[in-house]
Write a protein that holds these residues in place. Structure first.
Motif, mmCIF file in Angstrom:
data_model
loop_
_atom_site.group_PDB
_atom_site.id
_atom_site.type_symbol
_atom_site.label_atom_id
_atom_site.label_comp_id
_atom_site.label_asym_id
_atom_site.label_seq_id
_atom_site.Cartn_x
_atom_site.Cartn_y
_atom_site.Cartn_z
ATOM 1 N N ALA A 119 -7.864 -11.904 0.990
ATOM 2 C CA ALA A 119 -6.467 -11.510 1.240
ATOM 3 C C ALA A 119 -6.222 -10.076 0.762
ATOM 4 O O ALA A 119 -5.629 -9.255 1.479
ATOM 5 N N SER A 120 -6.729 -9.775 -0.441
ATOM 6 C CA SER A 120 -6.506 -8.431 -0.971
ATOM 7 C C SER A 120 -7.251 -7.380 -0.160
ATOM 8 O O SER A 120 -6.720 -6.296 0.111
ATOM 9 N N LEU A 121 -8.478 -7.707 0.245
ATOM 10 C CA LEU A 121 -9.263 -6.755 1.036
ATOM 11 C C LEU A 121 -8.527 -6.369 2.310
ATOM 12 O O LEU A 121 -8.439 -5.193 2.662
ATOM 13 N N ILE A 122 -7.974 -7.370 2.997
ATOM 14 C CA ILE A 122 -7.266 -7.082 4.249
ATOM 15 C C ILE A 122 -6.068 -6.179 3.992
ATOM 16 O O ILE A 122 -5.825 -5.216 4.730
ATOM 17 N N ARG A 123 -5.344 -6.471 2.907
ATOM 18 C CA ARG A 123 -4.169 -5.640 2.593
ATOM 19 C C ARG A 123 -4.575 -4.207 2.263
ATOM 20 O O ARG A 123 -3.955 -3.252 2.709
ATOM 21 N N ILE A 124 -5.637 -4.099 1.463
ATOM 22 C CA ILE A 124 -6.121 -2.758 1.109
ATOM 23 C C ILE A 124 -6.500 -1.992 2.381
ATOM 24 O O ILE A 124 -6.102 -0.841 2.580
ATOM 25 N N PHE A 125 -7.253 -2.660 3.238
ATOM 26 C CA PHE A 125 -7.703 -1.970 4.447
ATOM 27 C C PHE A 125 -6.533 -1.558 5.330
ATOM 28 O O PHE A 125 -6.535 -0.479 5.902
ATOM 29 N N ALA A 126 -5.539 -2.426 5.422
ATOM 30 C CA ALA A 126 -4.377 -2.095 6.258
ATOM 31 C C ALA A 126 -3.676 -0.853 5.714
ATOM 32 O O ALA A 126 -3.422 0.111 6.449
ATOM 33 N N GLY A 127 -3.386 -0.863 4.402
ATOM 34 C CA GLY A 127 -2.679 0.269 3.808
ATOM 35 C C GLY A 127 -3.515 1.532 3.840
ATOM 36 O O GLY A 127 -3.021 2.620 4.162
ATOM 37 N N PHE A 128 -4.804 1.372 3.548
ATOM 38 C CA PHE A 128 -5.701 2.519 3.500
ATOM 39 C C PHE A 128 -5.900 3.108 4.897
ATOM 40 O O PHE A 128 -5.865 4.327 5.085
ATOM 41 N N ALA A 129 -6.078 2.227 5.895
ATOM 42 C CA ALA A 129 -6.250 2.708 7.274
ATOM 43 C C ALA A 129 -5.002 3.460 7.729
ATOM 44 O O ALA A 129 -5.093 4.533 8.335
ATOM 45 N N ALA A 130 -3.836 2.916 7.394
ATOM 46 C CA ALA A 130 -2.594 3.604 7.776
ATOM 47 C C ALA A 130 -2.520 4.970 7.106
ATOM 48 O O ALA A 130 -2.101 5.955 7.720
ATOM 49 N N ALA A 131 -2.970 5.017 5.851
ATOM 50 C CA ALA A 131 -2.946 6.296 5.128
ATOM 51 C C ALA A 131 -3.881 7.311 5.785
ATOM 52 O O ALA A 131 -3.547 8.489 5.893
ATOM 53 N N CYS A 132 -5.047 6.843 6.237
ATOM 54 C CA CYS A 132 -5.991 7.753 6.911
ATOM 55 C C CYS A 132 -5.434 8.207 8.252
ATOM 56 O O CYS A 132 -5.460 9.395 8.581
ATOM 57 N N ARG B 126 5.129 -5.117 3.243
ATOM 58 C CA ARG B 126 5.359 -4.681 1.861
ATOM 59 C C ARG B 126 4.047 -4.281 1.197
ATOM 60 O O ARG B 126 3.960 -3.240 0.546
ATOM 61 N N TYR B 127 3.040 -5.150 1.367
ATOM 62 C CA TYR B 127 1.735 -4.805 0.794
ATOM 63 C C TYR B 127 1.242 -3.490 1.369
ATOM 64 O O TYR B 127 0.844 -2.576 0.650
ATOM 65 N N ALA B 128 1.251 -3.452 2.685
ATOM 66 C CA ALA B 128 0.689 -2.284 3.366
ATOM 67 C C ALA B 128 1.425 -1.015 2.951
ATOM 68 O O ALA B 128 0.804 0.020 2.704
ATOM 69 N N PHE B 129 2.741 -1.113 2.832
ATOM 70 C CA PHE B 129 3.537 0.054 2.489
ATOM 71 C C PHE B 129 3.183 0.596 1.100
ATOM 72 O O PHE B 129 2.949 1.791 0.923
ATOM 73 N N LEU B 130 3.132 -0.299 0.135
ATOM 74 C CA LEU B 130 2.862 0.156 -1.240
ATOM 75 C C LEU B 130 1.463 0.747 -1.363
ATOM 76 O O LEU B 130 1.253 1.753 -2.049
ATOM 77 N N ILE B 131 0.504 0.114 -0.699
ATOM 78 C CA ILE B 131 -0.861 0.635 -0.770
ATOM 79 C C ILE B 131 -0.941 1.958 -0.014
ATOM 80 O O ILE B 131 -1.569 2.917 -0.465
#
Lengths: 262, 246
Positions: free
Chosen positions: A67-80, A128-133
């Protein structure tokens, strides 16, 4: 290039330093004799328990990690996806940055945690997860990309300009290759900060799954064994991702000299 | 005579600082024109303006009557600084000019290998700049400049960063290449021996703001002997010219 022997040596010393750290922790925990500082055996037991039985709600450790990996990837991918093109654009057209920096720069200094209430009222669920990450990862990626463009060696630009290169050629063949290593560094830093934001993000996500959530759950119960397992897992996953990043970087940027500070 | 290729008549200032003042000369077809001047006299600025990547404040550089323009004219510039592109292999670097000018990759590669051979670097085609020595990098820069078969080849202190021995070998090399593939060369240097060794004509620049102070046609037969009395005499004369304080 490191020799094979040198590689083995560094593996050995890394294992040794882990062992030393474990010994210190064991001594400390034996001296304290307190539930706040569990022994390595207790941490191991908590780890096995989380895998085999799951947490207090029966959610297994791997579900949390996934679950955390998916959230990290979503937020990180959006950041990239946002940070790299925006950084490039603002680097290539500095006026864009100069005329908007009064809005960009202050936002950079607001800690992601300070955004929590805003995220709660503005967003729901996964966003929310994606945004904060995203908040954590975006700025290092954006800023390093932006700055790297200004550091492109003008001599390399002139080399192709003399031959009549057009702007598009200069961007594709000179600017982009020259900034890619810096962008990769920015991504590496961004990924680290993304992981740092995971607990804050999962504080407000609402779901009971995720490594950050796991830590929070056991924090309420003051069960340090499981908390330490959660902390170590974040550290280890971050470490593995960073190593993978470095290997990929070395492959892609073969042209770069190996700098050694020995 | 069709011997006339480039006309220069320029002045350049950066803000209030005059760098080049009324620099007026021409470049003849297939000549080896050497411009010497004391260090810091705006030689690199002159090279950049000649190549069209920098503009003059007053006046212009024209080639066959047309204002110089890298998009139109076939010009090459060998930079003073080591200028290999770090992410290009030697072959990619040497063929970059050809690719920009729209030459198909097969022809470009063939020509690239040819000039790499010409500067004596065959076998290193797939090496990155970090894997080769400083002298080799400068040869790559020269090969890159040669590859496009330029109408005007400008060399801005190309051997300035090399040690004395490599420098000497490169001078012999550049002479050999020039005699083999006749080119119009403008060679900029602060080394007077190098100037007299290479030039078919020498222009002497003053200190800032640079103006042209003297012109010497050099008629010694090639290859030139560095210890020949006439050679030494001319070298001494230009040296005094260069260092006179006005």
């Amino acid at each position: 290039m490191e020799g094979r022997k040198e590689q083995l040596k560094s593996v050995f010393y890394n294992l040794l330093s882990i062992a030393v750290a474990a010994v210190f922790w064991s001594l400390f925990s034996a001296w304290q004799q307190s539930p706040f500082f569990p022994s390595i055996a207790q941490i191991w037991k908590a780890f096995i328990g989380l895998i085999t039985v799951g947490d207090i709600e029966g959610i297994g450790l791997f579900s949390h990690i996934w679950a955390s990996l998916i959230r990290i990837f979503a937020g990180f991918a959006a950041a990239c996806v946002l940070g790299i093109p925006l950084g490039l654009a603002m680097g290539l057209w500095p006026k864009l940055y100069k005329r908007t920096r009064a809005i960009i720069e202050p936002i950079r200094f607001i800690p992601p945690i300070a955004w929590i209430p805003m995220a709660i009222v503005m967003l729901v669920g996964f966003s929310r997860y994606a945004f904060l990450i995203w908040l954590g990862a975006f700025f290092p990626i954006f800023i390093t990309t932006l700055l790297s463009v200004t550091r492109v060696n003008p001599l390399h630009v002139n080399v192709v300009k003399v031959f009549g290169a057009k702007r598009s050629y200069i961007i594709r063949k000179i600017v982009i290759p020259s900034v890619l290593p810096d962008i990769a560094t920015g991504m590496r830093v961004g990924l680290g900060i993304a992981w740092m934001c995971i607990v804050a993000a999962e504080m407000i996500g609402g779901e009971m799954v995720g490594i950050g959530r796991l830590i929070l759950k056991y924090a309420e119960l003051i069960r340090m064994g499981e908390i330490i397992v959660g902390m170590l897992i974040i550290g280890v996953i971050g470490f593995i991702m960073n190593e993978i990043f470095i290997i990929i970087e070395a492959r892609i940027f073969r042209w770069r000299s190996e700098v050694s500070i020995d | 005579m069709d011997s006339h290729l480039v006309d220069v008549n320029i002045s350049k200032s950066f803000g209030k600082m005059d760098v080049l003042r009324d620099i007026k000369f021409d470049v003849k077809l297939n000549e080896f024109l050497v411009i010497v001047g004391p260090t810091g006299c705006g030689k690199t600025t002159l090279a950049n303006i000649l190549s069209g990547i920098e503009t003059s404040t007053v006046g212009s550089v024209t080639m066959r009557g047309e204002k110089i323009n890298p998009h139109k004219h076939n010009i090459s510039l060998v930079f003073q600084e080591p200028s290999c592109i770090p992410w290009y292999t030697m072959l990619q670097d040497v063929t970059s000019g050809l690719c920009i000018k729209g030459v198909d990759s097969k022809t470009a590669d063939a020509r690239g290998r040819e000039v790499i051979k010409l500067v004596g670097l065959e076998g290193y085609e797939d090496f990155f700049p970090r894997q080769i020595s400083g002298g080799m990098k400068q040869r790559v820069a020269i090969a890159r400049a040669y590859a496009t078969n330029p109408d005007l080849l400008i060399m801005d202190e190309p051997f300035g960063h090399l040690d004395a021995q490599t420098r000497y070998l490169m001078q012999i090399e550049i002479m050999r290449i020039w005699e083999q593939e006749k080119k119009t060369v403008v060679f900029i240097t602060n080394n007077i021996e190098e100037a007299v060794y290479l030039a078919s004509r020498i222009l002497v620049l003053t200190k800032l703001p640079a103006t042209i102070k003297a012109e010497y046609p050099i008629t010694f037969p090639r290859p030139r002997e560095l210890t020949d009395p006439a050679f030494l005499e001319l070298r001494a004369e230009i040296t005094t010219q260069c260092e006179i304080v006005e």
